[in-house]
Scaffold this active site. Structure first.
Site, PDB file in Angstrom:
ATOM      1  N   LYS A  99      -9.848  29.350 -45.475  1.00 38.30           N
ATOM      2  CA  LYS A  99      -9.951  27.925 -45.185  1.00 38.30           C
ATOM      3  C   LYS A  99      -9.433  27.132 -46.387  1.00 38.30           C
ATOM      4  CE  LYS A  99     -13.523  26.256 -43.128  1.00 38.30           C
ATOM      5  NZ  LYS A  99     -12.581  25.382 -42.410  1.00 38.30           N
ATOM      6  N   GLY A 100      -9.168  25.855 -46.145  1.00 39.86           N
ATOM      7  CA  GLY A 100      -8.709  25.017 -47.247  1.00 39.86           C
ATOM      8  C   GLY A 100      -7.242  24.671 -47.191  1.00 39.86           C
ATOM      9  N   GLU A 108     -16.813  22.071 -47.061  1.00 42.89           N
ATOM     10  CA  GLU A 108     -16.940  22.856 -45.825  1.00 42.89           C
ATOM     11  C   GLU A 108     -17.854  24.054 -46.045  1.00 42.89           C
ATOM     12  OE1 GLU A 108     -12.942  23.914 -44.795  1.00 42.89           O
ATOM     13  OE2 GLU A 108     -12.676  22.106 -43.582  1.00 42.89           O
TER      14      GLU A 108
HETATM   15  O1  LIG Z   1      -8.884  22.275 -45.519  1.00 41.56           O
HETATM   16  C1  LIG Z   1      -8.905  22.316 -44.320  1.00 41.56           C
HETATM   17  C2  LIG Z   1      -9.858  23.075 -43.518  1.00 41.56           C
HETATM   18  O2  LIG Z   1     -10.307  24.261 -44.079  1.00 41.56           O
HETATM   19  C3  LIG Z   1      -9.437  23.269 -42.065  1.00 41.56           C
HETATM   20  O3  LIG Z   1     -10.588  23.564 -41.344  1.00 41.56           O
HETATM   21  C4  LIG Z   1      -8.403  24.358 -41.865  1.00 41.56           C
HETATM   22  O4  LIG Z   1      -7.280  24.107 -42.667  1.00 41.56           O
HETATM   23  C5  LIG Z   1      -7.976  24.465 -40.398  1.00 41.56           C
HETATM   24  O5  LIG Z   1      -7.365  23.285 -40.011  1.00 41.56           O
HETATM   25  P1  LIG Z   1      -6.668  23.068 -38.614  1.00 41.56           P
HETATM   26  O6  LIG Z   1      -7.748  22.979 -37.592  1.00 41.56           O
HETATM   27  O7  LIG Z   1      -5.901  21.799 -38.758  1.00 41.56           O
HETATM   28  O8  LIG Z   1      -5.766  24.240 -38.395  1.00 41.56           O
END
Ligand SMILES: O=C[C@H](O)[C@H](O)[C@H](O)COP(=O)(O)O
Length: 235
Positions: A99-100, A108
């Protein structure tokens, strides 16, 4: 919805909200998939009288909660969460997560750790067997700005691989600055077998605030698929 990826995100988010949210305090993750979870929460509040207080994991999540007219909480007044719902950049078969990708990992992880249940929502591109099969940008690591270089060197010495300081792109000169005022290193790993060891080792380096490996935290994930179904993974 015509876009298969957006449709998949929405299906996963709606199913997770329907299956796991009851009245109480809810942790709201960050990213593009979580937008659909908040949309569904708002619908259920309106249609069913669901009573939820939403604790955000980022500036983005806070704005979403406000935009959808949901009750906003925080960990000082609501430290115990019934469930946290969040996206992921990649999940292996054991629900070990990266994540991140959007820079929001630290808050988070705090929300995930405070919840009775931590539920992952994602589209089909995020599901893998081993980390690194789908997400090629490395493990995000939030670092204190003045320490980024020494952290970089220590990671390389301790665990190998290479790190890059995440840069902002064209809208601002210089590095990405997180919601907590820190920088992000993206660590491109090699040959990792024990993710818990890596997660712990990274966090032992002075200057590291948190890293984007979530090991043993999620027990259930919903992946929206391109054919309109939702694949569930449990561990
Ligand atoms: O820093 C962002 C978070 O960890 C998000 O939850 C992760 O990047 C997933 O994001 P998305 O749903 O836009 O793919």
């Amino acid at each position: 919805m015509n876009d298969p990826v957006e449709n998949a995100k929405r299906l996963a988010a709606f199913k997770a909200v329907d299956n796991h949210v009851v009245d109480g305090v809810i942790g709201i993750g960050s990213g593009s998939t979580v937008v659909y979870a908040v949309e569904r929460l708002a619908q259920r509040v309106k249609d069913e009288g669901l009573e939820v207080i939403c604790v955000p994991s980022s500036f983005q999540a806070k704005q979403l909660i406000i935009q959808y007219g949901l009750k906003l909480g925080d960990l000082e007044t609501n430290p115990e969460l019934k469930v946290t719902i969040d996206g992921a950049d990649e999940s292996d078969s054991m629900l070990t997560l990266i994540k991140g990708g959007g820079g929001c990992l630290t808050q988070e992880k705090i929300l995930a750790s405070c919840a009775e249940e931590f539920i992952v929502i994602a589209d089909y591109r995020k599901a893998s067997t081993n980390l690194g099969e789908q997400w090629s940008k490395g493990i995000p690591i939030e670092v204190i700005p003045g320490a980024y270089r020494v952290v970089y060197q220590k990671i390389e010495k301790l665990l190998g691989g290479k790190s890059d300081l995440r840069m902002s792109g064209s809208s601002k000169a210089g590095p990405v600055v997180t919601d907590n005022g820190n920088f992000i290193l993206d660590w491109n790993f090699e040959g990792v077998k024990d993710w818990k060891h890596v997660e712990n080792s990274l966090n032992m380096i002075p200057g590291v605030v948190e890293n984007g490996l979530f090991v043993g935290m999620a027990r259930k994930a919903y992946f929206g698929m391109s054919d309109g179904t939702v694949m569930e993974r449990n561990v």
